[in-house]
Write a protein that holds these residues in place. Sequence first.
Motif, PDB file in Angstrom:
ATOM      1  N   SER A   1      -0.441   0.494   1.113  1.00 45.03           N
ATOM      2  CA  SER A   1       0.570   0.419   2.186  1.00 45.03           C
ATOM      3  C   SER A   1       1.663  -0.593   1.856  1.00 45.03           C
ATOM      4  CB  SER A   1      -0.083   0.073   3.528  1.00 45.03           C
ATOM      5  OG  SER A   1      -0.344  -1.307   3.601  1.00 45.03           O
ATOM      6  N   LYS A   2       1.365  -1.514   0.935  1.00 45.03           N
ATOM      7  CA  LYS A   2       2.373  -2.498   0.522  1.00 45.03           C
ATOM      8  C   LYS A   2       3.126  -2.049  -0.732  1.00 45.03           C
ATOM      9  CE  LYS A   2       0.128  -6.557   2.514  1.00 45.03           C
ATOM     10  NZ  LYS A   2      -0.648  -7.769   2.237  1.00 45.03           N
TER      11      LYS A   2
ATOM     12  N   VAL B   1      -7.478  -1.342   8.792  1.00 42.85           N
ATOM     13  CA  VAL B   1      -6.467  -1.962   7.927  1.00 42.85           C
ATOM     14  C   VAL B   1      -5.142  -2.058   8.678  1.00 42.85           C
ATOM     15  CG1 VAL B   1      -5.074  -1.625   5.845  1.00 42.85           C
ATOM     16  CG2 VAL B   1      -7.544  -1.290   5.747  1.00 42.85           C
TER      17      VAL B   1
ATOM     18  N   LEU C   1      -3.069  -5.436   9.349  1.00 38.37           N
ATOM     19  CA  LEU C   1      -1.662  -5.610   8.970  1.00 38.37           C
ATOM     20  C   LEU C   1      -0.812  -5.936  10.191  1.00 38.37           C
ATOM     21  CD1 LEU C   1      -1.323  -2.755   6.328  1.00 38.37           C
ATOM     22  CD2 LEU C   1      -1.368  -5.217   5.906  1.00 38.37           C
TER      23      LEU C   1
ATOM     24  N   ILE D   1     -15.677  -5.683   7.649  1.00 40.04           N
ATOM     25  CA  ILE D   1     -14.764  -5.509   6.515  1.00 40.04           C
ATOM     26  C   ILE D   1     -14.170  -6.835   6.038  1.00 40.04           C
ATOM     27  CG2 ILE D   1     -12.518  -4.531   5.846  1.00 40.04           C
ATOM     28  CD1 ILE D   1     -13.234  -2.074   7.541  1.00 40.04           C
ATOM     29  N   TYR D   2     -13.741  -7.668   6.974  1.00 44.25           N
ATOM     30  CA  TYR D   2     -13.002  -8.871   6.572  1.00 44.25           C
ATOM     31  C   TYR D   2     -13.812 -10.175   6.666  1.00 44.25           C
ATOM     32  CZ  TYR D   2      -9.013  -5.804   6.420  1.00 44.25           C
ATOM     33  OH  TYR D   2      -8.163  -4.780   6.096  1.00 44.25           O
TER      34      TYR D   2
ATOM     35  N   TYR E   1      -7.863  -1.358  -0.955  1.00 45.30           N
ATOM     36  CA  TYR E   1      -7.037  -0.285  -1.532  1.00 45.30           C
ATOM     37  C   TYR E   1      -6.021   0.211  -0.501  1.00 45.30           C
ATOM     38  CZ  TYR E   1      -5.884   4.466  -3.082  1.00 45.30           C
ATOM     39  OH  TYR E   1      -5.223   5.615  -3.430  1.00 45.30           O
ATOM     40  N   GLU E   2      -6.482   0.499   0.692  1.00 46.89           N
ATOM     41  CA  GLU E   2      -5.580   1.016   1.737  1.00 46.89           C
ATOM     42  C   GLU E   2      -4.460   0.011   2.025  1.00 46.89           C
ATOM     43  OE1 GLU E   2      -5.345   3.916   3.274  1.00 46.89           O
ATOM     44  OE2 GLU E   2      -7.021   4.768   2.176  1.00 46.89           O
ATOM     45  N   GLU E   3      -4.825  -1.262   2.076  1.00 52.72           N
ATOM     46  CA  GLU E   3      -3.808  -2.294   2.368  1.00 52.72           C
ATOM     47  C   GLU E   3      -2.784  -2.393   1.236  1.00 52.72           C
ATOM     48  OE1 GLU E   3      -5.243  -6.098   3.645  1.00 52.72           O
ATOM     49  OE2 GLU E   3      -3.362  -7.094   3.124  1.00 52.72           O
TER      50      GLU E   3
ATOM     51  N   LEU F   1     -12.373  -0.118  -0.276  1.00 51.15           N
ATOM     52  CA  LEU F   1     -11.577   0.888   0.438  1.00 51.15           C
ATOM     53  C   LEU F   1     -10.517   0.225   1.311  1.00 51.15           C
ATOM     54  CD1 LEU F   1     -14.236   3.559   1.471  1.00 51.15           C
ATOM     55  CD2 LEU F   1     -12.521   3.706  -0.330  1.00 51.15           C
ATOM     56  N   ALA F   2     -10.912  -0.831   2.008  1.00 56.97           N
ATOM     57  CA  ALA F   2      -9.950  -1.527   2.883  1.00 56.97           C
ATOM     58  C   ALA F   2      -8.856  -2.187   2.052  1.00 56.97           C
ATOM     59  CB  ALA F   2     -10.670  -2.568   3.743  1.00 56.97           C
TER      60      ALA F   2
ATOM     61  N   PHE G   1     -14.343   9.994   0.728  1.00 60.62           N
ATOM     62  CA  PHE G   1     -15.127   8.897   1.282  1.00 60.62           C
ATOM     63  C   PHE G   1     -15.302   9.097   2.780  1.00 60.62           C
ATOM     64  CE2 PHE G   1     -13.368   6.919  -2.559  1.00 60.62           C
ATOM     65  CZ  PHE G   1     -14.568   6.593  -3.171  1.00 60.62           C
TER      66      PHE G   1
ATOM     67  N   ILE H   1     -13.160   7.435   5.973  1.00 62.93           N
ATOM     68  CA  ILE H   1     -11.995   6.715   5.454  1.00 62.93           C
ATOM     69  C   ILE H   1     -10.973   6.477   6.577  1.00 62.93           C
ATOM     70  CG2 ILE H   1     -10.873   8.845   4.630  1.00 62.93           C
ATOM     71  CD1 ILE H   1     -10.626   5.386   2.987  1.00 62.93           C
TER      72      ILE H   1
ATOM     73  N   MET I   1      -9.304  10.303  -2.076  1.00 65.60           N
ATOM     74  CA  MET I   1      -9.758   9.325  -1.087  1.00 65.60           C
ATOM     75  C   MET I   1     -10.484   9.985   0.080  1.00 65.60           C
ATOM     76  SD  MET I   1      -9.269   6.385  -2.036  1.00 65.60           S
ATOM     77  CE  MET I   1      -9.641   5.586  -0.490  1.00 65.60           C
TER      78      MET I   1
ATOM     79  N   TYR J   1     -11.403   3.161   8.140  1.00 66.23           N
ATOM     80  CA  TYR J   1     -10.824   2.078   7.335  1.00 66.23           C
ATOM     81  C   TYR J   1      -9.328   1.970   7.592  1.00 66.23           C
ATOM     82  CZ  TYR J   1     -14.911   1.089   4.504  1.00 66.23           C
ATOM     83  OH  TYR J   1     -16.138   0.660   4.075  1.00 66.23           O
ATOM     84  N   ARG J   2      -8.688   3.134   7.613  1.00 66.94           N
ATOM     85  CA  ARG J   2      -7.226   3.128   7.781  1.00 66.94           C
ATOM     86  C   ARG J   2      -6.837   2.485   9.104  1.00 66.94           C
ATOM     87  NH1 ARG J   2      -6.536   8.825   4.714  1.00 66.94           N
ATOM     88  NH2 ARG J   2      -6.436   7.891   2.638  1.00 66.94           N
TER      89      ARG J   2
ATOM     90  N   ASP K   1     -14.423  -5.511   0.127  1.00 66.51           N
ATOM     91  CA  ASP K   1     -14.405  -4.128   0.595  1.00 66.51           C
ATOM     92  C   ASP K   1     -13.285  -3.386  -0.121  1.00 66.51           C
ATOM     93  OD1 ASP K   1     -13.884  -1.761   2.202  1.00 66.51           O
ATOM     94  OD2 ASP K   1     -15.358  -2.626   3.567  1.00 66.51           O
TER      95      ASP K   1
END
Lengths: 137, 142
Positions: free
Chosen positions: A102-103, B14, B18, B51-52, A97-99, A94-95, B4, B7, B1, B10-11, A92
Amino acid sequence: MITKMTHTCVYVLNQESAYDFYVNKLGFNVHTDAPMGEGARWLTVTPPEQPELEITLFLVAEGGMFDKETVAAMTTLIKKGAFGAAVFTCNDLLATYEELVSKGVVFKKPPTKEFYGFEALFMDDSGNWFSLAQING
Amino acid sequence: MQQFEKIYLYRRIVKAKLFIDNHYADDIDLDNVSGQAHFSKFHFIRLFKLIYGYTPNNYLVKTRIEKAKILLGKGNPVLQTSIMVGFHSPTSFAGTFKKITGVSPSAFQKEQLIKKTAMQANPLRFVPNCFAATHGWTEPQY
């Protein structure tokens, strides 16, 4: 006949910083971290789902293959972003990229729909750039 | 961005992922995680898995075991490792570890320590010959 690739190199300007980037930011696993004497270090990492491919984080430093002139030229080119090292994939984009953003990972190009797929371009801590593509994107 | 669609979803996912990455050693209540992400629990689990590839709970377990592998590789005792990655019971830790990796924590640690010792004692075994020769890493002291 050739059967598979086992090792590949990414030339880096600082192995400690590269370790932090590839392990702590990208989430790669350390495969081998061996002291080779006189400050030299053999450091390889593997993508999380590809443990059989070792990416050698190869220090650009004088000695062995590199003389002073070569080191200077390579350092300039790497910092300039002249080397595109590889294509990585993710499930994925987009996910991922966002992660990574953020790092603190720097992207040259955000996720973009291209005629050949869905991809983004990011830089490592030395200046090498990579394509990050979504499988079936 | 922003072009999309969704989005913002997604944020949020994510951010939740995290949160798990950073708090795997704590008592994580996944209901709270979904609440923080402003989703219903069901919607959160569905999107997270989409997503994961794992449910949030399975991802938490996977993360704990991955962290445990690193700690065991550094020589931490099994009991201490189980606590450091958020397991309340060493038995549950050992069972989960074996189910995921195929070996017990102590067997895994033994393998890692053998590899680490060999790497220190004879690093040339881990370097392709062509690179070693190019660097002159063929002397007996290596």
